[in-house]
Design an enzyme around this catalytic site. Sequence first.
Site, PDB file in Angstrom:
ATOM      1  N   SER A   1     -22.015 -26.801 -15.966  1.00 13.99           N
ATOM      2  CA  SER A   1     -21.752 -28.010 -16.202  1.00 13.99           C
ATOM      3  C   SER A   1     -23.009 -28.364 -17.341  1.00 13.99           C
ATOM      4  O   SER A   1     -22.920 -29.445 -17.975  1.00 13.99           O
ATOM      5  CB  SER A   1     -22.139 -28.911 -14.960  1.00 13.99           C
ATOM      6  OG  SER A   1     -23.259 -28.412 -14.498  1.00 13.99           O
TER       7      SER A   1
ATOM      8  N   TYR B   1     -22.080 -31.774 -11.931  1.00 13.25           N
ATOM      9  CA  TYR B   1     -20.718 -31.555 -10.961  1.00 13.25           C
ATOM     10  C   TYR B   1     -20.815 -31.726  -9.719  1.00 13.25           C
ATOM     11  O   TYR B   1     -20.242 -32.033  -8.789  1.00 13.25           O
ATOM     12  CB  TYR B   1     -20.352 -29.975 -11.329  1.00 13.25           C
ATOM     13  CG  TYR B   1     -19.536 -29.336 -12.347  1.00 13.25           C
ATOM     14  CD1 TYR B   1     -19.027 -30.249 -13.578  1.00 13.25           C
ATOM     15  CD2 TYR B   1     -19.321 -28.176 -12.535  1.00 13.25           C
ATOM     16  CE1 TYR B   1     -18.418 -29.653 -14.489  1.00 13.25           C
ATOM     17  CE2 TYR B   1     -18.502 -27.650 -13.443  1.00 13.25           C
ATOM     18  CZ  TYR B   1     -18.173 -28.475 -14.517  1.00 13.25           C
ATOM     19  OH  TYR B   1     -17.298 -28.003 -15.708  1.00 13.25           O
ATOM     20  N   GLY B   2     -22.258 -31.693  -9.393  1.00 11.77           N
ATOM     21  CA  GLY B   2     -22.633 -31.508  -7.910  1.00 11.77           C
ATOM     22  C   GLY B   2     -22.708 -32.960  -7.010  1.00 11.77           C
ATOM     23  O   GLY B   2     -22.383 -32.949  -5.866  1.00 11.77           O
TER      24      GLY B   2
ATOM     25  N   CYS C   1     -21.942 -21.159 -12.191  1.00 13.55           N
ATOM     26  CA  CYS C   1     -22.198 -22.457 -11.527  1.00 13.55           C
ATOM     27  C   CYS C   1     -21.684 -22.170  -9.985  1.00 13.55           C
ATOM     28  O   CYS C   1     -20.523 -21.932  -9.875  1.00 13.55           O
ATOM     29  CB  CYS C   1     -21.485 -23.542 -12.275  1.00 13.55           C
ATOM     30  SG  CYS C   1     -21.293 -25.150 -11.186  1.00 13.55           S
TER      31      CYS C   1
ATOM     32  N   THR D   1     -21.459 -24.752  -7.767  1.00 15.21           N
ATOM     33  CA  THR D   1     -20.533 -25.719  -7.408  1.00 15.21           C
ATOM     34  C   THR D   1     -19.198 -25.430  -7.842  1.00 15.21           C
ATOM     35  O   THR D   1     -18.304 -25.621  -6.722  1.00 15.21           O
ATOM     36  CB  THR D   1     -21.164 -27.314  -7.932  1.00 15.21           C
ATOM     37  OG1 THR D   1     -22.335 -27.334  -7.669  1.00 15.21           O
ATOM     38  CG2 THR D   1     -20.342 -28.397  -7.477  1.00 15.21           C
TER      39      THR D   1
ATOM     40  N   CYS E   1     -28.024 -23.201  -6.732  1.00 15.73           N
ATOM     41  CA  CYS E   1     -27.604 -23.874  -7.960  1.00 15.73           C
ATOM     42  C   CYS E   1     -28.174 -23.220  -9.228  1.00 15.73           C
ATOM     43  O   CYS E   1     -29.429 -22.712  -9.214  1.00 15.73           O
ATOM     44  CB  CYS E   1     -28.139 -25.239  -7.993  1.00 15.73           C
ATOM     45  SG  CYS E   1     -27.857 -26.295  -9.419  1.00 15.73           S
TER      46      CYS E   1
ATOM     47  N   HIS F   1     -29.187 -24.109 -12.067  1.00 18.54           N
ATOM     48  CA  HIS F   1     -30.207 -24.810 -12.619  1.00 18.54           C
ATOM     49  C   HIS F   1     -31.603 -24.556 -11.925  1.00 18.54           C
ATOM     50  O   HIS F   1     -32.568 -24.558 -12.598  1.00 18.54           O
ATOM     51  CB  HIS F   1     -30.045 -26.318 -12.536  1.00 18.54           C
ATOM     52  CG  HIS F   1     -29.160 -26.791 -13.373  1.00 18.54           C
ATOM     53  ND1 HIS F   1     -27.498 -27.007 -13.338  1.00 18.54           N
ATOM     54  CD2 HIS F   1     -29.419 -27.543 -14.521  1.00 18.54           C
ATOM     55  CE1 HIS F   1     -27.182 -27.451 -14.626  1.00 18.54           C
ATOM     56  NE2 HIS F   1     -27.948 -27.927 -15.097  1.00 18.54           N
TER      57      HIS F   1
HETATM   58  N1  DGL Z   1     -25.575 -25.286 -12.005  1.00 18.26           N
HETATM   59  C1  DGL Z   1     -24.635 -25.792 -11.316  1.00 18.26           C
HETATM   60  C2  DGL Z   1     -24.425 -25.178  -9.857  1.00 18.26           C
HETATM   61  O1  DGL Z   1     -24.826 -24.106 -10.061  1.00 18.26           O
HETATM   62  C3  DGL Z   1     -24.094 -27.493 -11.314  1.00 18.26           C
HETATM   63  C4  DGL Z   1     -25.207 -28.393 -11.240  1.00 18.26           C
HETATM   64  C5  DGL Z   1     -24.636 -29.753 -11.488  1.00 18.26           C
HETATM   65  O2  DGL Z   1     -23.840 -30.156 -12.385  1.00 18.26           O
HETATM   66  O3  DGL Z   1     -24.674 -30.671 -10.543  1.00 18.26           O
HETATM   67  O4  DGL Z   1     -24.123 -25.762  -9.021  1.00 18.26           O
END
Ligand code: DGL
Length: 260
Positions: A12, A43-44, A75, A77, A187, A189
């Site tokens: 995302s 996305y979350g 990702c 999610t 996640c 991130h």
């Molecule tokens: N980096 C993503 C993950 O691994 C999504 C983070 C997001 O957009 O909420 O879930």
Amino acid sequence: MKADAPLLFLDSGIGGLSILGPTRALLPNAPVVYCADNAAFPYGTRSEAEIAARVPALLGRLVERFRPRLAVIACNTASTIALDHVRAALDVPVVGTVPAIKPAGERSKSRVIGVLGTEATVRQPYVDRLAEKFAADCKVVRHGSARLVELAERRLSGDQVDKAEVVAAAQPLFDLAREIDTVVLSCTHFPLLADWLEEAHPNVDFIDGGEGIARRIAYLTKGQSWPDTASQGVAVFTAPPPEGIRPALARFGLTDIKPL
Ligand code: DGL
């Protein structure tokens, strides 16, 4: 397989760089297309139906445009919700990113594991199944945080981000069980904030799937031809990219920034 066929990464935002980094370390000459679906970020906080509709359609467009040798859903999610839909829709191999509960189950001594992800990821039945399969004798507690995603995104974009704010955003996980000795960063991130989380919790082992996924990509592309030298990667954004993101992208070899 043509040598210039790229590896395609999708997230995302910039979280997938935590998967791209270890992949580049293993496959330095791999041509890369990295797509940040920032038009739909984050996305979350979205529903399962939205993710299940959006991700396969977007990947379909990207595959048509860039003809990758393999697609990586970088990702958690998107992977825990839409991996099966994506595999059914695409005719290239697809690697997903799901919480690294298996190594956590192998390593935890206290048998109390924390799963730190997005709100959408931590409620997925996929995570229940991983916990049952790989950590059946552990207590697995979960916390979803949209704030941590936002802070990671801002840190990479060069904004001033307060370390204490990152630590505070993760704290509800530790409040669920004091005995947590292993946290699965669920996640993509969050590995981008791991240095600060590790400093605040020196006795906790923070695990993420980045290196395992890089090894999986290397395994699936073994024997294929690659360019002779490292190529510059392409970053594709579905909306105008965040201000200040260029230096971070360049550190991961992504120097060519394009709209989708
Ligand atoms: N980096 C993503 C993950 O691994 C999504 C983070 C997001 O957009 O909420 O879930």
